[in-house]
Design a protein around this motif. Structure first.
Motif, short mmCIF file in Angstrom:
data_model
loop_
_atom_site.label_atom_id
_atom_site.label_comp_id
_atom_site.label_asym_id
_atom_site.label_seq_id
_atom_site.Cartn_x
_atom_site.Cartn_y
_atom_site.Cartn_z
N CYS B 554 36.56 -43.78 76.78
CA CYS B 554 35.60 -44.38 75.88
C CYS B 554 35.24 -45.69 76.58
N SER B 555 34.11 -46.31 75.99
CA SER B 555 33.75 -47.42 76.82
C SER B 555 34.45 -48.53 77.09
N MET B 556 35.71 -48.56 76.28
CA MET B 556 36.72 -49.69 76.54
C MET B 556 37.08 -49.83 78.19
N CYS B 557 37.45 -48.61 78.62
CA CYS B 557 37.78 -48.48 79.92
C CYS B 557 37.03 -47.87 80.90
N GLY B 558 36.39 -46.86 80.26
CA GLY B 558 35.76 -45.88 81.23
C GLY B 558 36.61 -44.84 81.78
N PRO B 559 35.97 -44.05 82.14
CA PRO B 559 36.92 -42.88 82.79
C PRO B 559 37.91 -42.92 83.64
N LYS B 560 37.75 -43.80 84.60
CA LYS B 560 38.75 -43.95 85.65
C LYS B 560 39.91 -44.81 85.12
N PHE B 561 39.83 -45.60 84.23
CA PHE B 561 41.03 -46.40 83.84
C PHE B 561 41.56 -45.97 82.57
N CYS B 562 41.31 -44.85 82.08
CA CYS B 562 41.77 -44.36 80.70
C CYS B 562 43.22 -43.85 81.09
N SER B 563 44.07 -44.84 80.26
CA SER B 563 45.73 -44.57 80.42
C SER B 563 45.86 -43.21 79.77
N MET B 564 44.98 -42.93 78.52
CA MET B 564 45.43 -41.69 77.94
C MET B 564 45.33 -40.57 78.99
N ARG B 565 44.04 -40.46 79.55
CA ARG B 565 43.81 -39.52 80.21
C ARG B 565 44.97 -39.27 81.27
N ILE B 566 45.19 -40.58 82.06
CA ILE B 566 46.16 -40.43 83.10
C ILE B 566 47.63 -39.95 82.55
N SER B 567 47.88 -40.24 81.39
CA SER B 567 49.08 -39.94 80.62
C SER B 567 49.42 -38.47 80.56
N HIS B 568 47.96 -37.74 80.43
CA HIS B 568 48.04 -36.29 80.43
C HIS B 568 48.28 -35.75 81.64
N ASP B 569 47.84 -36.39 82.93
CA ASP B 569 48.26 -35.76 84.19
C ASP B 569 49.73 -35.95 84.35
N ILE B 570 50.24 -37.12 83.92
CA ILE B 570 51.56 -37.49 83.99
C ILE B 570 52.61 -36.43 83.67
N ARG B 571 52.12 -35.99 82.33
CA ARG B 571 52.66 -35.14 81.36
C ARG B 571 52.81 -33.56 82.00
N ALA B 572 51.42 -33.46 82.58
CA ALA B 572 51.26 -31.98 83.36
C ALA B 572 52.26 -32.19 84.61
N GLU B 573 52.31 -33.17 85.32
CA GLU B 573 52.95 -33.27 86.50
C GLU B 573 54.55 -33.13 86.02
N ALA B 574 54.93 -34.10 84.90
CA ALA B 574 56.26 -34.13 84.55
C ALA B 574 56.91 -32.57 84.08
N GLN B 575 56.02 -32.03 83.39
CA GLN B 575 56.34 -30.70 83.03
C GLN B 575 56.53 -29.75 83.99
N LYS B 576 55.61 -29.73 85.06
CA LYS B 576 55.73 -29.00 86.23
C LYS B 576 57.23 -29.04 86.90
N GLU B 577 57.67 -30.43 86.97
CA GLU B 577 58.79 -30.77 87.63
C GLU B 577 60.16 -30.81 86.51
N GLY B 578 59.82 -30.27 85.39
CA GLY B 578 60.94 -30.26 84.41
C GLY B 578 61.49 -31.71 84.14
N MET B 579 60.45 -32.56 84.13
CA MET B 579 61.05 -33.99 83.97
C MET B 579 61.45 -34.21 82.82
N ALA B 580 60.99 -33.52 81.61
CA ALA B 580 61.79 -33.75 80.25
C ALA B 580 63.32 -33.94 80.37
N LYS B 581 63.90 -32.73 81.09
CA LYS B 581 65.07 -32.77 81.46
C LYS B 581 65.82 -33.99 82.16
#
Lengths: 600, 600
Positions: B554-581
């Motif tokens: 959204c316009s608060m942070c713009g695309p590069k600074f969107c923590s929610m978007r980055i969180s999705h990347d983190i979650r994807a990466e984490a799931q790839k690596e079994g981080m939940a465990k």
């Protein structure tokens, strides 16, 4: 320059004068306050209130945005003899996101050579405090916090629940020194921001508020941001954070700093990320270090540093409803995951302290893992990070650096106090600086209110500074109106907290306004309000005539149903009959009232 | 009639449908709720929320203001066989303040003969509850409170601090009956207001809110007031008080009642005072009694009765900063002083109960001596009256009358809980109904916020219904926008209270909205908001295009600074690596994170 020079809002608030109180330890300091004049019929002296607005509300002050504010603290800093001017870092195109031509915000017209501490010294208020020195900044703060009150023979009546805070009857310079030395308060005051009027953030002082401004890649310009800063301080912002993330960050920040009467905070990570093209993984200690020096030389008063986000905490966020919602936190988490190592912020925190102590940049240790929803409040990730922030506090204090701790976020009411208690426990009473917290997630468009509730409560419990939330939170970048709404809402929260803590100076304004209300002094009611303009215009919507400003009623109830008017009749009748005495006689029910004449 | 017939706001809220749940004890009852549809990508069922808006948000319903709403409860009332229709009191010119000609608001076009209980019976929900009868009203309320939830095999997770409230996992009709029988909840439901959809006010139910409307001698008309009522319920007002004080009171009230889907409360004293030309001293039991019957026949669901203002308490208010600020309280105090006797409300309270029980008018025992400033909070006058309200509660209960207790007012945060605790103690757990309280006096123009803070807190502590305060409080009569702002602010406070109490159904909406936020379902975020229109328009101010409604920023942070978007990347990466465990493995610091491949 004319076409670039922004105009800002100036002029006094209604019935208000900027006045100064002189120092005693340092007779040359002049501490500004605002006096609000009351109508002569009140028979009361002016009401003195805290004034964060700087010279902009002083009609005598000459305001020239392209010259900047007077450098109030320059002499104090020089007199300490522990700093040197130097050429400073060379500004690069990357600092402004490679903006050029018409898209480049012009440099601030005046350049001052930056100062830094000599010989590895700590030029920090904490270092001076620990050395037993009462600086002009400390005395300034002491006078400011007393709101014009003088020492009284008798201790003022106290009424509140302070949860362990120990606000003295009157703040002395020595008390300020002691609080800063203990790390329980900070005075954010970069030696390169001498324009700012010193203020303190600590649990034993008035609760402060911060307003965020800043452009984003999507919208907003320098002129807008400078005006937002002035506008925010006009309504009571005690500090301003410049959270810009787009182009022109460096130059916009310079314009803001040179014109800001309040401390300015930043998140240096945002600019560092711009320098590496927005790719979190490409961040490095070198780029970050360079950004810290750049901003320290400009005069940023406090840095948010997300050094508490550690690698082992990231998996704790995976099961969250809203993951990581701090921009800085998410950037660092991504970096940590990608590189499979602890962040450069954590690993180099010692060196970060070395930079901070040379300029007296305070730390705002960022809560990169704060909860972004009611569902995620007070979870393991959040509290694990808070414990790390406590460890970092000790490292910073060992280097004489000033520290405050950032807190959440989204927290339902029943979980708010645990945040304050844990912060006090693990962070050695370093000041807490919270964002809200928002007490529900279901009201986008009204998050100043969802969070104002939480802010008032956590301020009461001991938070030293409340970071505002505007109505645009979660939806867009706040404009000027949103900034004002956010600031006023947070002034309400902070003041409600001061009242509940039993701050000895807080209730004077409430009482003055209530007396004005009871006596139908409408003008005084407006003028004593946090926002006189809105109060007046709402009244005038239904009763616009000047005659109504002395009317003994308003449009809510009309003349016949005005309880206040009737109360005056009752008081008159009661006085006639000596009823004040009878109040003591007939307490708590039981005995029927017997008129005086019958009792004889 | 056309020129007089007001138009009101109709139509569903965005993505919302009005749906009905059938009764089991009473299979003919249909309980309305609102279902908010989510985007198909959510893979979630619609979110069910409480719906106070009545037929106005149902596109199938035929709305004709000059006919009134369907008489939903008429059959239920008739089936009980304990009431009779009669001719009713003759409407006099005095009832409308002698308005005539063009200044007279026309009578409501349809006249129904009023009902009253036969043979001195109590036709009250409390009487039925005590007799062990589960009325359709009680089952309606039970279904309504569950927000569409069904009994689950496992108890829902509970998270909250309820301060002694005992909200069950699921509300049963029998639970409602028991709460009403004990006086711990009321169902305000005058037998002459069968148009209203039953609702409950009690500490073990969802926290409710009331919106005040009403003209004054100075401004406002019937059309405005009817629309304000509809508008207030659209945004969530659970009851509406008509506080009109000018001319045409009788006829305006008829238009409101015949079109109101929620209970209507009044302060009969206001109309009684109009009938005696605004002279408090001229009030009499006869005029007041006549007004009670008049309003009971019209269908008013609850009366504010200021019978707690006793003669011996009045001297206790003389030293106050703001005297008596309740209109009703000040009128009665003046009457008492003038006549040197206890008020006719106190002396005739027994007879007032006899009227109330014949129509099932609930009492809202007024806090005529509530504090009007921080300085006067929790004083002797206030608490003396509260104790009297406790005594009156017992009298009313002995007559099978339903009772709630009004509370303050202006109270700083640290003094709020004492109000709740004392009310519970002296009023036998009768529902508390508070006005805010305002937590500071210094923000006229923002008193929805100063009071929203106090309302959320006292709601958490146990207040059953929160009376809203609008931005115009202390300044003027609220208009339509003020009504909406007040209602939304108080929905926030009530919901924050439900969350903090640990109400098992409360968090579902927060969680659904937070998931929508995390998944960038912008439309769902808007639609789930308390005020979808404002949320959407604020978002669109900076990102108006339809494409932005699916943007992952959204316009608060713009695309590069969107923590929610980055969180999705983190979650994807984490799931790839079994981080939940790994989250379980690496808790609370200590062990450094070791990547999976290295650990092998």
């Amino acid at each position: 320059m004319t076409d670039h020079t922004p105009t800002v809002t100036t002029g006094p608030l209604p019935a208000s004068r900027r006045v100064w109180h002189r120092g005693a330890v340092h007779p040359d300091i002049r501490v500004p306050m605002r006096e609000i004049d009351l109508h002569p019929t009140a028979g009361e002296p002016p009401v003195t209130v805290y004034d964060s607005s700087g010279p902009y509300t002083d009609p005598e002050a000459e305001i020239a945005i392209d010259k900047g504010l007077p450098r109030l603290r320059a002499g104090w800093i020089a007199a300490r003899g522990d700093t040197e001017a130097y050429d400073g870092r060379h500004v690069t195109p990357a600092d402004n996101g490679f903006a050029d031509g018409a898209r480049l915000t012009p440099e601030f017209p005046v350049r001052h050579r930056p100062l830094r501490a000599t010989g590895g010294r700590a030029a920090t208020q904490m270092a001076y405090a620990r050395a037993g020195i009462v600086t002009p900044e400390m005395e300034f703060v002491a006078i400011r916090e007393n709101l014009g009150r003088q020492a009284a023979k008798e201790a003022p009546a106290r009424d509140g629940e302070a949860f362990g805070a120990e606000i003295p009857d009157l703040i002395t310079p020595e008390f300020v020194r002691d609080e800063v030395a203990r790390g329980r308060a900070i005075i954010p005051a970069n030696i390169n921001h001498p324009e700012a009027e010193p203020m303190a953030i600590g649990r034993n002082f008035l609760v402060k508020i911060n307003a965020n401004i800043g452009n984003s890649a999507v919208t907003s310009s320098m002129a807008e941001e400078v005006e937002k800063m002035v506008w925010a301080t006009r309504w009571g912002a005690d500090t301003v954070m410049d959270l810009s993330t787009g182009r022109n960050i460096h130059n916009i920040r310079d314009w803001i700093l040179r014109n800001s009467p309040v401390p300015i905070g930043t998140v240096p990570l945002y600019q560092a990320l711009e320098k590496v093209g927005g790719i979190a993984e490409d961040l490095s200690w070198e780029v970050f270090r360079d950004t810290l020096v750049e901003q320290a030389e400009q005069g940023v008063d406090y840095f948010t540093i997300h050094a508490g986000v550690r690698l082992h905490m990231i998996p704790l966020t995976v099961g969250r409803v809203t993951g990581i919602v701090s921009r800085g936190g998410s950037i660092m988490a991504k970096w940590c995951l990608h590189h499979h190592r602890e962040s450069f912020l954590y690993e180099h925190f010692d060196e970060i302290c070395d930079i901070a102590r040379a300029y007296d940049v305070s730390f705002s240790l960022g809560d990169g893992l704060r909860p972004g929803s009611i569902a995620d409040a007070n979870d393991a990730a959040q509290f694990a990070e808070l414990e790390t922030l406590g460890e970092l506090t000790q490292i910073a204090w060992a280097k004489d650096c000033q520290v405050m701790i950032e807190g959440p976020g989204h927290v339902p009411m029943h979980k708010i106090k645990a945040n304050m208690d844990k912060q006090l426990e693990v962070c050695g009473e370093a000041p807490f600086y919270t964002l809200g917290p928002l007490t529900t997630d279901i009201a986008p468009g009204y998050d100043h209110i969802t969070s104002g509730i939480g802010a008032a409560m956590i301020g009461w419990f001991g938070t030293a500074m409340l970071c505002y939330v505007t109505p645009k939170e979660h939806l867009g970048l706040p404009d000027r109106n949103d900034v004002k709404t956010g600031v006023i809402t947070y002034k309400i929260a902070a003041h409600a907290a001061d009242l509940a803590k039993g701050h000895p100076a807080a209730r004077a304004r409430d009482d003055a306004l209530s007396r004005a209300r009871f006596e139908f002094r409408w003008e005084d009611q407006f003028n004593l309000a946090l926002d006189p303009d809105t109060a007046r215009s709402m009244h005038d919507e239904t009763l616009p005539k000047e005659a109504h400003k002395v009317a003994h009623f308003c449009s809510m109830c009309g003349p016949k149903f005005c309880s206040m008017r009737i109360s005056h009749d009752i008081r008159a009748e009661a006085q006639k009959e000596g009823m004040a005495k009878m109040a003591e006689k007939f307490r708590e029910g039981g005995t029927l009232y017997v008129p005086m004449e019958d009792a004889r």
